[in-house]
Design a protein around this motif. Structure first.
Motif, PDB file in Angstrom:
ATOM      1  N   PHE A  80      39.499  63.016  14.304  1.00 27.30           N
ATOM      2  CA  PHE A  80      40.812  63.347  14.858  1.00 27.30           C
ATOM      3  C   PHE A  80      41.576  64.309  13.945  1.00 27.30           C
TER       4      PHE A  80
ATOM      5  N   HIS B 172      36.148  57.963  13.484  1.00 29.13           N
ATOM      6  CA  HIS B 172      36.968  58.520  14.564  1.00 29.13           C
ATOM      7  C   HIS B 172      38.256  59.137  14.011  1.00 29.13           C
ATOM      8  N   LEU B 173      38.854  58.499  13.022  1.00 30.92           N
ATOM      9  CA  LEU B 173      40.042  59.060  12.379  1.00 30.92           C
ATOM     10  C   LEU B 173      39.711  60.382  11.697  1.00 30.92           C
ATOM     11  N   HIS B 174      38.557  60.388  11.067  1.00 33.33           N
ATOM     12  CA  HIS B 174      38.062  61.587  10.408  1.00 33.33           C
ATOM     13  C   HIS B 174      37.975  62.751  11.406  1.00 33.33           C
TER      14      HIS B 174
ATOM     15  N   PHE C  63      41.291  53.736  19.345  1.00 30.03           N
ATOM     16  CA  PHE C  63      42.003  54.021  18.112  1.00 30.03           C
ATOM     17  C   PHE C  63      42.801  52.804  17.679  1.00 30.03           C
TER      18      PHE C  63
ATOM     19  N   ALA D  52      35.914  53.219  13.144  1.00 31.70           N
ATOM     20  CA  ALA D  52      37.288  53.691  13.299  1.00 31.70           C
ATOM     21  C   ALA D  52      37.616  54.755  12.252  1.00 31.70           C
ATOM     22  N   ILE D  53      37.072  54.590  11.040  1.00 29.99           N
ATOM     23  CA  ILE D  53      37.268  55.601  10.002  1.00 29.99           C
ATOM     24  C   ILE D  53      36.637  56.923  10.419  1.00 29.99           C
TER      25      ILE D  53
ATOM     26  N   LEU E 123      51.424  58.105  15.373  1.00 28.68           N
ATOM     27  CA  LEU E 123      50.307  57.166  15.459  1.00 28.68           C
ATOM     28  C   LEU E 123      50.816  55.724  15.377  1.00 28.68           C
TER      29      LEU E 123
ATOM     30  N   PHE F 141      43.095  50.925  14.211  1.00 32.52           N
ATOM     31  CA  PHE F 141      44.089  51.029  13.160  1.00 32.52           C
ATOM     32  C   PHE F 141      44.840  49.714  13.012  1.00 32.52           C
TER      33      PHE F 141
END
Length: 507
Positions: free
Chosen positions: A160, A156-158, A113, A153-154, A300, A116
């Motif tokens: 999460f 994975h953020l999605h 993560f 990463a986007i 975060l 970010f």
């Protein structure tokens, strides 16, 4: 996409049967979920469970918000990955230091993560935080910069954000379910009271109660002075872990509520009202308010290597839960002290006096805000743990060391158990000891009828005032209608208003 620089096939070069199959599965699953929620709502309405139905509607609102977030991330992801920044901007506030990150390069194209805050160096030692062959990487590389956020990463953020919402709703439902089971066990206390204490002869029979000899007072009145105050808080702290609500507590607080708010109806079903009030509050707890999203962003931001942020913030809901439970128990002690300090003997049954003054900021509703934050914070901890576990594995540096992980999990389970077993039942009972009753005191059809009738009378009065220039003193129903509208309004907003008039008839 790896090794030989082979590009991924676009939709125009994808077999139509693959597109049709995937589209069918996605649409079928989405429609099945929508139908499930729809029929669940119809079932709750059929069972006359309006508060739970509204909670379900709140869940659907959260799902719609998640859908919008998903759409926004999908539409803007190409633009986000082409926002380039100097490499030096990505060397600070990393969730994993560079040595830990190096050990995981071989496991995944995107390290963690940390995407970010971090990206690959343009020099020869690229960390593989971006997918090889990515157009955004090449785009920024030509400018001797790095992408602000990688495509993976986007994604994975999605994931999460979706996991956080699902875990929060599930956690709240479990807490309310187990807490509700505990509260529903009090029904036999209500039935026992209705059977034993409400015969006409017993109600009319004169009785003198010696206050200091009453079991409720003897169990909660700890004397006078500073020592009694300290002992009261200690007693409140430990009592929340065992027998947080006894039958004597329930009986006394119930009697105080009825004598204050519906004295003319001694057979009022307090337990049923309390369940309705709790279900009414549940629809607020299950949602994720805007200020909770601010906490998510803040946590975060502070997830920096070496800080062990998620270990320390696990103690926030833990401490708050203990404070809330202690305060609720202490309100019962305050009610007992108030009676014991004013009276030596009274005629009739012992009556405690509900008051907002016993609660923080004179607002019983503030307790609900704290419980909401506690449940959400604990949900966030659990969601983050499982998301890291599934996405990056237990050995990921962002997961942290085992000695920091185990206490977090233990605290999470402890909060779930204590909140269900003790804090939630205490909240359901003790917050009824405020100055005002809640609108759940009226059945749903009575609520609708009262509001509609009061509004019609108020409009009629305003219409007459406009034409005659004077009040309709000859029509007593006008003043009654306005009074009932005022009662209902103040019952719906329990803090900051003067106490409502006592209902004259059966509630």
């Amino acid at each position: 996409m790896s090794g030989g620089g082979e590009e991924e096939a676009t939709l125009e070069h994808t077999p139509t049967w693959v597109v049709a199959l995937v589209c069918t599965v996605i649409v079928a699953v989405s429609l099945a979920a929508e139908r499930f929620l729809h029929y669940g709502g119809k079932f709750l309405k059929k069972r006359d469970q309006k508060p739970l139905y509204e909670a379900l509607q709140k869940i659907k609102e959260e799902l719609m918000l998640l859908g919008f977030i998903s759409l926004l991330l999908t539409v803007t992801q190409n633009g986000i990955t082409k926002i380039c920044v100097p490499p030096g901007f990505t060397h600070h506030m990393l969730p994993c230091d560079s040595n830990e990150g190096e050990g995981e390069k071989s496991k995944t194209p995107i390290s963690h993560f940390q995407s970010f805050f971090s990206s690959p160096d343009i020099s020869g030692t690229v960390r593989r935080l971006l997918a090889e062959g990515s157009s955004s990487s090449s785009y920024c590389a030509r400018k001797h910069k790095v992408p602000l956020l990688s495509l993976e990463a986007i994604h994975h953020l999605h994931i999460f954000i979706f996991v956080l919402a699902v875990v929060h709703v599930t956690y709240c439902v479990l807490t309310i379910f187990f807490g509700g089971l505990n509260i529903r066990q009090w029904k036999h206390w209500e039935d026992s009271i209705a059977k034993d204490n409400y015969e006409t002869q017993r109600v009319l029979e004169p009785k003198i109660t010696h206050v200091h000899q009453h079991d409720f007072i003897k169990g909660h009145f700890l004397g006078f002075g500073k020592d009694s105050v300290l002992m009261g808080w200690l007693h409140s702290f430990f009592k929340q872990f065992y027998g947080s609500v006894t039958k004597l507590d329930y009986t006394t607080l119930r009697h105080g509520f009825i004598m204050t708010h519906c004295k003319s109806n001694p057979k009022f079903n307090f337990h049923k009202y309390m369940i309705r009030a709790l279900e009414d509050d549940f629809k607020q707890v299950v949602g994720i308010s805007w200020y909770l999203w601010i906490f998510v962003v803040l946590f975060l931001l502070l997830n920096i290597s070496g800080w062990h942020t998620y270990f320390w913030i696990a103690f926030i809901p833990f401490i708050l839960l203990l404070a809330v439970g202690t305060k609720l128990e202490h309100v019962i002690i305050q009610l007992a002290h108030e009676v014991a300090e004013k009276h030596a003997a009274i005629e009739g049954e012992l009556v405690v006096q509900p008051s907002d003054a016993h609660f923080w900021f004179h607002r019983p509703h503030f307790i609900l805000f704290l419980i909401h934050f506690i449940l959400f914070q604990n949900s966030f901890e659990i969601a983050f743990f499982f998301w890291i576990l599934v996405t990056y594995g237990f050995d990921s540096c962002i997961m942290g060391q085992v000695r920091y992980i185990v206490p977090r999990l233990v605290i999470g389970v402890f909060i779930l158990v204590l909140c269900s077993y003790s804090t939630l039942p205490l909240y359901a009972l003790v917050t009824q000891m405020g100055t005002h009753f809640k609108k759940a005191i009226f059945d749903e059809h009575v609520q609708v009828g009262l509001v509609g009738w009061a509004q019609r009378v108020k409009k009629k009065k305003e219409h007459r005032n406009d034409h005659s220039g004077q009040g309709s003193s000859h029509d007593g129903s006008s003043s009654v209608g306005v009074q009932m509208a005022s009662i209902f309004k103040r019952a719906s907003a329990p803090e900051g208003n003067p106490p409502p008039p006592k209902p004259e008839g059966s509630v």
